[in-house]
Design a protein around this motif. Sequence first.
Motif, short mmCIF file in Angstrom:
data_model
loop_
_atom_site.label_atom_id
_atom_site.label_comp_id
_atom_site.label_asym_id
_atom_site.label_seq_id
_atom_site.Cartn_x
_atom_site.Cartn_y
_atom_site.Cartn_z
N LEU A 117 -8.32 36.89 77.55
CA LEU A 117 -9.31 35.84 77.30
C LEU A 117 -8.73 34.53 77.78
CD1 LEU A 117 -11.92 34.65 76.08
CD2 LEU A 117 -10.69 34.45 73.89
N ALA A 118 -9.34 33.94 78.81
CA ALA A 118 -8.95 32.62 79.29
C ALA A 118 -9.86 31.60 78.62
CB ALA A 118 -9.05 32.54 80.80
N GLY A 146 -11.06 39.91 86.24
CA GLY A 146 -11.77 40.65 85.21
C GLY A 146 -11.62 40.11 83.81
N ALA A 147 -11.00 38.94 83.65
CA ALA A 147 -10.80 38.36 82.32
C ALA A 147 -12.12 37.80 81.77
CB ALA A 147 -9.75 37.25 82.38
N THR A 148 -12.20 37.73 80.46
CA THR A 148 -13.30 37.03 79.79
C THR A 148 -12.95 35.55 79.74
OG1 THR A 148 -13.80 38.96 78.43
CG2 THR A 148 -14.63 36.84 77.65
N THR A 149 -13.94 34.67 79.95
CA THR A 149 -13.66 33.24 79.96
C THR A 149 -14.53 32.51 78.94
OG1 THR A 149 -15.25 32.87 81.76
CG2 THR A 149 -12.94 33.21 82.37
N ALA A 150 -13.94 31.50 78.31
CA ALA A 150 -14.65 30.67 77.34
C ALA A 150 -14.29 29.22 77.60
CB ALA A 150 -14.28 31.07 75.92
N ALA A 197 -8.98 33.66 86.73
CA ALA A 197 -8.99 34.60 85.61
C ALA A 197 -10.19 35.53 85.71
CB ALA A 197 -9.00 33.85 84.28
N LYS A 198 -11.34 34.96 86.06
CA LYS A 198 -12.56 35.77 86.14
C LYS A 198 -12.49 36.77 87.29
CE LYS A 198 -17.38 34.99 85.02
NZ LYS A 198 -17.15 35.60 83.70
N ALA A 256 -0.67 31.67 85.37
CA ALA A 256 -1.05 32.51 84.22
C ALA A 256 -2.41 33.16 84.44
CB ALA A 256 -1.05 31.68 82.94
N CYS A 257 -3.38 32.39 84.92
CA CYS A 257 -4.73 32.93 85.12
C CYS A 257 -4.78 33.91 86.29
CB CYS A 257 -5.72 31.79 85.33
SG CYS A 257 -6.07 30.83 83.83
N SER A 258 -3.89 33.72 87.28
CA SER A 258 -3.86 34.66 88.41
C SER A 258 -3.34 36.02 87.99
CB SER A 258 -2.99 34.09 89.54
OG SER A 258 -1.61 34.15 89.19
N GLN A 259 -2.64 36.08 86.87
CA GLN A 259 -2.09 37.33 86.37
C GLN A 259 -2.86 37.87 85.16
OE1 GLN A 259 2.13 36.86 85.78
NE2 GLN A 259 2.46 36.04 87.83
#
Length: 281
Positions: A180-181, A204-208, A200-201, A171-174
């Motif tokens: 938002l991960a 370009g995803a935002t991570t929390a 995820a990062k 999921a994070c690879s896509q």
Amino acid sequence: MPNLFSHIRTRYNTLSPTQKQIADFVLSHSEQVILLSLSDLADKCSTSETTILRFLRKLGFSSYQVFKVKMAQDVSSHSGQAIYEEIQVGDTLAQVRQKVVTSTMNSIQDLDNMISTELIDEVASAILKADRILLCGIGSSGVIAIDAFHKFLRLGLNVSHYNDSHFMGIACSQAGSQTLAFAISHSGESVDIIDSLALAKQNGATTALITSYIHSSATKQEDFILLSSSNETKFRSDAMISRILQLVIIDILYVTVMLRLGTKGIDAINKSRLAVANKKV
């Protein structure tokens, strides 16, 4: 500075073993500490005056006198025993009950010192801006992720949860720039979580991250860190209080997002309630 005792508890995990010994004494004997000289406190803690001063500087105090003044201001509403008591072998059931309840209540109150209003607002904005939210957690942290999934799903958000390392990684690879991960890891050292958020990062995803340890490996790369640190006692499981704090953090975010959604959020909640009500006799 907020309440001194909350400040010590929320910094507890960053202290050295000797500093934790000093913190334990201060939290358990606050009314006595007010009357002690620096050398007397060092003797009580079986350490040196220099070590005491190092401990105070780590808490942000310039001198022992300033520390005692702050303690005198705060101690009137909190006795030391009410603030911190270790569960002991031989405690009665009533004592165990009282200590568990008190330590949990104090830890929840400490959230004011751990998470700012500004941070909650920023994370809520990230949730609302995301076109997809990936909630990740392994083991007991996965239970917290499911709770978040349930709440945000009720708001009509595009959210999914993963507690399997393979599915999480896929999921994070896509993930994309609008993803938002959002992960939960008590220790912040779970390799599955660290690797998945890194994937995820990279996309370009935002991570929390919700974690109990601000200096853990996972906190070095995330955009938002929500701290659920607490002072666990040796007879409570590793993440017992922290788990409760994590649920409270999720609730705060849920209510904040719902209010920001306005009528749309209320309508989504009502639809969710109706869908569940139709499954009941």
